[in-house]
Design an enzyme around this catalytic site. Structure first.
Site, PDB file in Angstrom:
ATOM      1  N   THR A   1       1.275  10.331   3.823  1.00  0.00           N
ATOM      2  CA  THR A   1       0.470  11.372   3.182  1.00  0.00           C
ATOM      3  C   THR A   1      -0.847  11.603   3.920  1.00  0.00           C
ATOM      4  OG1 THR A   1      -0.025   9.580   1.688  1.00  0.00           O
ATOM      5  CG2 THR A   1       1.307  11.349   0.793  1.00  0.00           C
TER       6      THR A   1
ATOM      7  N   ARG B   1     -11.664   8.366  -2.367  1.00  0.00           N
ATOM      8  CA  ARG B   1     -11.954   9.805  -2.258  1.00  0.00           C
ATOM      9  C   ARG B   1     -13.443  10.079  -2.026  1.00  0.00           C
ATOM     10  NH1 ARG B   1      -9.776  13.007  -7.224  1.00  0.00           N
ATOM     11  NH2 ARG B   1      -8.003  11.686  -6.686  1.00  0.00           N
TER      12      ARG B   1
ATOM     13  N   ASN C   1      -3.680   9.478  -7.064  1.00  0.00           N
ATOM     14  CA  ASN C   1      -2.485  10.340  -7.122  1.00  0.00           C
ATOM     15  C   ASN C   1      -1.194   9.555  -6.910  1.00  0.00           C
ATOM     16  OD1 ASN C   1      -3.743  13.058  -7.386  1.00  0.00           O
ATOM     17  ND2 ASN C   1      -4.700  12.487  -5.445  1.00  0.00           N
TER      18      ASN C   1
ATOM     19  N   GLY D   1      -7.327   4.370   3.824  1.00  0.00           N
ATOM     20  CA  GLY D   1      -7.606   3.307   2.852  1.00  0.00           C
ATOM     21  C   GLY D   1      -8.921   3.461   2.118  1.00  0.00           C
TER      22      GLY D   1
ATOM     23  N   SER E   1      -5.243   5.275  -4.098  1.00  0.00           N
ATOM     24  CA  SER E   1      -5.078   6.675  -4.499  1.00  0.00           C
ATOM     25  C   SER E   1      -4.886   6.857  -5.997  1.00  0.00           C
ATOM     26  CB  SER E   1      -3.872   7.285  -3.779  1.00  0.00           C
ATOM     27  OG  SER E   1      -3.641   8.583  -4.281  1.00  0.00           O
TER      28      SER E   1
ATOM     29  N   GLU F   1       0.076  -3.329   4.672  1.00  0.00           N
ATOM     30  CA  GLU F   1      -1.065  -2.413   4.786  1.00  0.00           C
ATOM     31  C   GLU F   1      -1.146  -1.746   6.150  1.00  0.00           C
ATOM     32  OE1 GLU F   1      -3.694  -0.874   3.903  1.00  0.00           O
ATOM     33  OE2 GLU F   1      -3.939  -1.474   1.810  1.00  0.00           O
TER      34      GLU F   1
ATOM     35  N   ASP G   1       0.881  -1.168   0.000  1.00  0.00           N
ATOM     36  CA  ASP G   1       0.000   0.000   0.000  1.00  0.00           C
ATOM     37  C   ASP G   1       0.928   1.229   0.000  1.00  0.00           C
ATOM     38  OD1 ASP G   1      -2.333   1.646   0.472  1.00  0.00           O
ATOM     39  OD2 ASP G   1      -1.719   1.743   2.579  1.00  0.00           O
ATOM     40  N   LEU G   2       0.413   2.384  -0.403  1.00  0.00           N
ATOM     41  CA  LEU G   2       1.269   3.582  -0.481  1.00  0.00           C
ATOM     42  C   LEU G   2       1.119   4.476   0.764  1.00  0.00           C
ATOM     43  CD1 LEU G   2       3.175   5.448  -2.118  1.00  0.00           C
ATOM     44  CD2 LEU G   2       1.137   6.404  -3.212  1.00  0.00           C
TER      45      LEU G   2
HETATM   46  C1  BG6 Z   1      -5.808   5.961   0.183  1.00  0.00           C
HETATM   47  C2  BG6 Z   1      -5.809   6.855   1.405  1.00  0.00           C
HETATM   48  O1  BG6 Z   1      -4.531   5.424  -0.018  1.00  0.00           O
HETATM   49  O2  BG6 Z   1      -6.185   6.698  -0.973  1.00  0.00           O
HETATM   50  C3  BG6 Z   1      -7.158   7.533   1.553  1.00  0.00           C
HETATM   51  O3  BG6 Z   1      -5.519   6.081   2.560  1.00  0.00           O
HETATM   52  C4  BG6 Z   1      -7.515   8.263   0.268  1.00  0.00           C
HETATM   53  O4  BG6 Z   1      -7.109   8.438   2.640  1.00  0.00           O
HETATM   54  C5  BG6 Z   1      -7.473   7.301  -0.916  1.00  0.00           C
HETATM   55  O5  BG6 Z   1      -8.817   8.849   0.358  1.00  0.00           O
HETATM   56  C6  BG6 Z   1      -7.788   7.963  -2.252  1.00  0.00           C
HETATM   57  O6  BG6 Z   1      -6.785   8.891  -2.557  1.00  0.00           O
HETATM   58  P1  BG6 Z   1      -6.858   9.970  -3.720  1.00  0.00           P
HETATM   59  O7  BG6 Z   1      -5.442  10.482  -3.793  1.00  0.00           O
HETATM   60  O8  BG6 Z   1      -7.254   9.226  -4.977  1.00  0.00           O
HETATM   61  O9  BG6 Z   1      -7.860  10.992  -3.333  1.00  0.00           O
HETATM   62 MG    MG Z   2      -2.758   3.138   3.589  1.00  0.00          MG
END
Ligand code: BG6
Ligand code: MG
Length: 213
Positions: free
Chosen positions: A18, A50, A119, A47, A117, A170, A10-11
Site C-alpha cells: 500500500t 499519519r 485503515n 511505518g 495504520s 517488518e 506488519d501490514l
Molecule cells: C503504516 C505505513 O503502516 O501506517 C505508513 O507504513 C502510514 O506509511 C501509517 O503513514 C499510518 O497509516 P494510516 O492508514 O493510519 O494513515
Molecule cells: Mg510496513
C-alpha cells in the site's frame, strides 16, 4: 527446537504493498500546497504514523501549519487514500504472504497483525484475509508509534504469548527497532543493508519457511 509460538505481521509493505497509495495521496497533498517530494523521501515515511508523516512532509516543503490546519490536511490525504484502498482486490496480497500465514496457522503458530495504520481493517477486508489473523492490533488501538514496542506487545498479550516466543515481520527500520525493544525476534522484509538490525532479512514472505523461524 523451534520455540516460536506466535508470528506478528506488519501490514503495509509486508502483507500488501500500500506504500504506493500512501505516496500518491501524500504527493497530491504536497502538490496542492505548492511543492513536491521524491520517492526516496517517501521511504522515510514507512511505518511512520499519519500525523508524523504529515509533519515530515511539511518540513520538506518548508511549510508551517496550525494544529487545526494539520488535522484538515491529514483528513484530506486520508480521504484520497481510502478511495484507493476501497478499490483493492485479493490479487494485491504480496506473493507468498497468504500462504505463509496459513502455513503458520496449520503448524499451530498463532498469528497477529501489528500495524500503525488506522485503515488496517478496511485493507484486510478488501483483500479478504481478515480470517488469517487471530488478533489485529492497528493504529486505533495504540498510543505510541513504532519504534515504541506497544503495538507488538499488545499483540503478544492478546495472543497470550510471551514476547520471547514471538517473531515480528517488518519492512520498516522503526518496526524492527520496535520488535527488538519488545524483546522479540525480528525478520526484515526488504534490503539487508537497510534492515541490518533484524535477525534475518528476506525479500518477501514467499522466501519464508517454518524452519527459518
Ligand atoms: C503504516 C505505513 O503502516 O501506517 C505508513 O507504513 C502510514 O506509511 C501509517 O503513514 C499510518 O497509516 P494510516 O492508514 O493510519 O494513515
Ligand atoms: Mg510496513
Amino acid at each position: 527446537m523451534n520455540t516460536i509460538e506466535a508470528c506478528i505481521f506488519d501490514l503495509d509493505g509486508v502483507i500488501v504493498d500500500t506504500a504506493v497509495y500512501h505516496y500518491k495521496a501524500w504527493k497530491r497533498l504536497a502538490n496542492e500546497l505548492g511543492f513536491d517530494f521524491t520517492e526516496e523521501d517517501n521511504e522515510k515515511l514507512k511505518g511512520v504514523s499519519r500525523m508524523a508523516s504529515l509533519n515530515l512532509i511539511l518540513g520538506w516543503g518548508g511549510v508551517t501549519k496550525t494544529d487545526a490546519e494539520k488535522e484538515e490536511l491529514a483528513t484530506r490525504k486520508n480521504d484520497w487514500y481510502v478511495d484507493m484502498i476501497n478499490k483493492m482486490t485479493p490479487g494485491e496480497v504480496l506473493p507468498g504472504a497468504k500462504e505463509f500465514v496459513e502455513l503458520c496457522k496449520s503448524d499451530g503458530i498463532k498469528t497477529a497483525l501489528g500495524s500503525a495504520s488506522k485503515n488496517s481493517m478496511t485493507i484486510l477486508e478488501k483483500v479478504d484475509i481478515t480470517h488469517l489473523f487471530d488478533v489485529v492490533i492497528d493504529g486505533n488501538k495504540v498510543s505510541k508509534a513504532k519504534p515504541d514496542p506497544e503495538v507488538f506487545l499488545k499483540g503478544a498479550e492478546a495472543l497470550g504469548i510471551e514476547p520471547q516466543y514471538c517473531v515480528v515481520f517488518e519492512d520498516a527500520i522503526a518496526g524492527i527497532e520496535a520488535a527488538k525493544a519488545g524483546g522479540m525476534k525480528a525478520i526484515g522484509i526488504g534490503d539487508p543493508k537497510v534492515l541490518h538490525e533484524a535477525d534475518l532479512v528476506v525479500s518477501g514472505l514467499n522466501e519464508m519457511t517454518l524452519d527459518k523461524l
